[in-house]
Scaffold this active site. Structure first.
Site, mmCIF file in Angstrom:
data_model
loop_
_atom_site.group_PDB
_atom_site.id
_atom_site.type_symbol
_atom_site.label_atom_id
_atom_site.label_comp_id
_atom_site.label_asym_id
_atom_site.label_seq_id
_atom_site.Cartn_x
_atom_site.Cartn_y
_atom_site.Cartn_z
ATOM 1 N N LYS A 24 0.864 -1.185 0.000
ATOM 2 C CA LYS A 24 0.000 0.000 0.000
ATOM 3 C C LYS A 24 0.894 1.227 0.000
ATOM 4 C CE LYS A 24 -3.533 2.438 2.608
ATOM 5 N NZ LYS A 24 -4.523 2.371 3.687
ATOM 6 N N LYS A 72 -2.105 -1.456 -3.947
ATOM 7 C CA LYS A 72 -2.986 -0.294 -3.876
ATOM 8 C C LYS A 72 -2.167 0.977 -3.929
ATOM 9 C CE LYS A 72 -5.952 1.893 -0.551
ATOM 10 N NZ LYS A 72 -6.382 1.958 0.801
HETATM 11 C C1 PBG Z 1 -7.215 3.217 5.485
HETATM 12 C C2 PBG Z 1 -7.608 3.152 4.065
HETATM 13 C C3 PBG Z 1 -7.485 4.155 3.109
HETATM 14 C C4 PBG Z 1 -8.036 3.648 1.938
HETATM 15 C C5 PBG Z 1 -8.481 2.367 2.211
HETATM 16 N N1 PBG Z 1 -8.186 2.079 3.532
HETATM 17 C C6 PBG Z 1 -7.008 5.540 3.226
HETATM 18 C C7 PBG Z 1 -5.634 5.844 3.626
HETATM 19 O O1 PBG Z 1 -4.762 4.993 3.720
HETATM 20 O O2 PBG Z 1 -5.424 7.035 3.869
HETATM 21 C C8 PBG Z 1 -8.133 4.370 0.636
HETATM 22 C C9 PBG Z 1 -9.108 3.828 -0.329
HETATM 23 C C10 PBG Z 1 -9.460 4.742 -1.440
HETATM 24 O O3 PBG Z 1 -8.838 5.798 -1.663
HETATM 25 O O4 PBG Z 1 -10.408 4.406 -2.163
HETATM 26 N N2 PBG Z 1 -8.210 2.724 6.330
#
Ligand code: PBG
Length: 334
Positions: A204, A257
């Site tokens: 991520k 991601k």
């Molecule tokens: C954190 C989380 C995020 C997303 C999914 N889980 C946000 C982040 O890391 O700031 C982002 C998903 C998206 O942008 O569609 N719980």
């Protein structure tokens, strides 16, 4: 006798790729990658209360839903062929340590119970993170401005267990703390949830493309950013190490991601490990297409399908996408 005025007939070409692009039927026969609604996971944002259906301004077509409305939305999606949802919670109360993340009657837990009651075959995946539950919007427990890794993992374990108790099929830690997959696996097993799977947000990245999500989930950090725990965008070898660790710790599905800007990462992860691989087409990817389409600058359906097929072509087995329903409907129509 040749006619000098006729167009020069065939070039001496052995191979003419255009032959296989001449008709929809032929293109279908040689198509290498396919997209099907059964590969989609549909994210839902759950709020407390009943009868709530509030559109997210930066994500047209995406709503914050109370648990009852989430059942209606999931039922419609399921009817369109989408087998799975991913739940995010917006709790009524936040505190410094995100304690409501493990509340048995929190929005995610309540929605999970209702969804599994109403639609037993729907796959319920739950996001495990603290950022929606902390008053400061960070993904963990802080000391000063530092997120404490191991203290945070203990809280994530509590959240994951509460989701499993509510009936979640898959828990999905998105926090990027070290060691959380192993800790969650051990706790699930110890409590008799050895059948609950873990989808880890393994690679991520610290991405600008999460912007609209932080509106939707009310999870923007009050200060600073997430670069001290999310991955640095230029790195790919590191992504492979992250994935390897999560698999060793017991992840069943690994995720990359965002998706479209990281197709190379998806491809490397799938090629290297061959494990079930998910890609998250995140809020910013969705919002960009929506916004350009609203201006008439892009053909939304085509851009949506081209992005989704590209993510599959890169190697993703499944795609988490806000477009799940729209794409499923289009695929059904053919
Ligand atoms: C954190 C989380 C995020 C997303 C999914 N889980 C946000 C982040 O890391 O700031 C982002 C998903 C998206 O942008 O569609 N719980």
């Amino acid at each position: 006798m040749s006619n000098p005025s006729a167009p020069t007939s065939s070039l001496p070409l052995q191979r003419r790729p255009r032959r296989l692009r001449r008709s929809a039927g032929i293109r279908g026969l040689v198509r290498e990658t396919r997209l099907s609604p059964e590969q989609f996971i549909y994210p839902l944002f759950i709020v407390e209360g009943a009868g709530v259906r509030r559109e997210v301004p930066s994500m047209p077509g995406v709503f914050q839903l109370s648990a009852d409305e989430a059942v209606a939305e999931a039922r419609a999606a399921y009817g369109e062929g989408v087998p799975a949802v991913l739940l995010f919670g917006l709790p009524a109360h936040k505190d410094e340590v995100g304690s409501s993340a493990e509340a048995p009657d929190g929005p995610v837990q309540a929605a999970t119970r209702l969804l599994k009651q109403a639609l037993p075959d729907l796959v319920v995946v739950t996001d495990v993170c603290l950022c929606e539950y902390t008053s400061h919007g960070h993904c963990g427990v802080l000391r000063g401005e530092e997120i404490l890794n191991d203290e945070t993992v203990a809280r994530l374990v509590g959240a994951a267990l509460s989701h499993a108790k509510a009936g979640a099929d898959i828990v999905a830690p998105s926090d990027m703390m070290d060691g959380r997959v192993a800790a969650i696996r051990a706790a699930l097993d110890a409590e008799g949830f050895e059948q609950v799977a873990i989808m880890s947000y393994a690679a991520k990245y610290c991405s600008a493309f999460y912007g609209p999500f932080r509106d939707a989930a009310d999870s923007a950090p009050q200060f600073g950013d997430r670069r001290r725990h999310q991955m640095d965008p230029p790195n790919i070898e590191e992504a492979l190490r992250e994935v390897e660790m999560d698999l060793e710790e017991g992840a069943d599905i690994v995720m990359v991601k965002p998706a479209l800007p990281y197709l190379d990462v998806i491809a490397r992860v799938k090629d290297t490990f061959g494990h079930p691989t998910a890609a998250y087409q995140v809020s910013g990817e969705y919002a960009m297409v929506k916004a350009a389409a609203a201006h008439g600058w892009i053909d939304e359906s085509r851009a949506m399908m081209e992005s989704l097929i590209a993510i599959r072509r890169a190697g993703a087995d499944m795609i988490i996408t806000y477009y799940a329903r729209e794409a499923a409907r289009l695929l059904r129509r053919g």
